[in-house]
Design a protein around this motif. Structure first.
Motif: not given
Lengths: 233, 233
Positions: A1-3, A7-10, B14, B40, B42, B53-55
């Motif tokens: 949810m960070n910009a 693209r998040p990893p698999a 996330a 945020r 973006s 947070g983040g992915w």
DNA sequence: CCAAAAGTGTTCGTACTACACCCATGC
DNA sequence: GCATGGGTGTAGTACGAACACTTTTGG
């Protein structure tokens, strides 16, 4: 949810459920906690018993996926369903990175009897499990801990029983979950005072003793142990 | 974790954290619960405040990702970190299907003061939040509920304080979290009996009253509220 | 001495525990 | 009647709430 990362990893996201029901133990004859497991039919852990579940579906809520998978693999309709924990160790699965959102469910005894049992689905006593696939033994242990702690302060015990029940039946649920006998007299007072149940006018005849009164769970009474996210299933 | 579907579909995972610390409220002067939010930069929700947070990272445990993201965005080192819940509604994010594993953390007051605050990181009183991105308002509400219920039965209050503390300071933590005054006399007895703290030989001089004794948290004493999965951070 | 907070003592009410005892049914 | 569990009564104990009171410092 960070910009910053676009693209998040698999990471593979799975949903599994620990399903609890009460059955009389074949040896002791006492009601105990049982759960259904499914046999894996492919690697990793081919042939080992595991919790029912499957991959998360992008079109479905996690709650819905848990309920659906539960229905599909065991034909069971849970009377209680709640998220347990999200397990995210790196080496949980030898096949790659899998994060599992695990739920726990309670089903009634009559409902549990309906569950299809066969070569690939079988019920086990919760404290006599074989070596399961993945980290599922630890997950079941945690689910049992949650069941045993939560039954003491929240109104979930009735989810093991039918629409109406006697106080002796309700007490048997507590005794099975907590693994210790409870004083019938004190249990009665406590149950009537704080367990969110109401008396019906019916009694059960047929036993060779005084006919016990039937009670019913009252969902309108505030549950001190209810979480703000409760699914009220 | 079911083998029938060989490849799970794409769901973005996330990790976010609700970070709690205590600060004196600028108006009332009383200690209250605060939390840092990040702006945020973006879409979606560009410009809105959100939880740090983040992915999720395939090479990292979810716990580690939470701790790392927390450090990276706020420079904070939490004294308590625990998974809160996994949020999986379908329409949580307008940008696609995002499942968020949310953690909650407690940091000490001195530590919180060190947090970098600026254009894109700011502290807010927990019950005076603006409209946040995604479903983060509901998430914070749930985290607050967990904090308030858990502080009553588990030993987490000391995580807001330093290595040693007076009973008045510990009581202030409880009063801030529970939002009600506590009797100093009764709190003392209860704390010494069941809160897992031990007396030190030091006292605090300088106040114009009797010097209070300092106490220390004792991690060896069994915590009745500890879960089997506790990270003991 | 006074103010202020630390720390102790005491009373009261509530709630859980253990256990004695009565009630209503089938046989 | 008798056995069996349903259901009520009651005394003992533990613990929290309320609050009076003593202690120790700074000014």
């Amino acid at each position: 949810m960070n910009a910053t990362t676009l693209r998040p990893p698999a990471i593979d996201l799975a949903v599994s459920t620990v399903i609890f029901a009460l059955r009389r133990h074949p040896e002791s004859g006492l009601p105990t906690v049982w759960l259904p497991l499914v046999r894996r039919v492919s690697d990793p852990f081919d042939g080992r018993w595991a919790l029912p579940g499957g991959w998360a579906d992008p079109a479905e809520t996690l709650d819905d996926t848990a309920a659906r998978k539960l229905r599909e693999t065991t034909r069971l309709e849970p009377s209680y369903l709640e998220q347990l924990y999200c397990f995210g160790e790196v080496d949980r699965s030898p096949s790659g990175r899998v994060v599992s959102v695990v739920y726990w469910a309670l089903v009634r005894a009559d409902e549990a009897a309906r569950a299809l049992e066969g070569e690939n689905v079988r019920w086990f006593a919760a404290d006599e499990l074989p070596d399961l696939a993945f980290d599922h033994n630890a997950i079941v242990d945690y689910a049992l801990w949650r069941l045993r702690t939560k039954v003491e302060y929240a109104r979930i015990a009735h989810a093991f029983l039918g629409e109406t029940f006697t106080l002796a039946q309700l007490r048997e649920v507590y005794e099975a979950v907590l693994q210790r006998p409870l004083d019938p007299a004190n249990f009665r007072r406590q149950a009537e005072a704080t367990r969110g149940i109401v008396r019906t006018d019916e009694v059960v005849t047929g036993g060779r003793h005084r006919p016990p009164r039937l009670y019913r769970y009252d969902p309108d009474l505030a549950d001190p142990g209810a979480s703000p996210l409760a699914t009220t299933a």
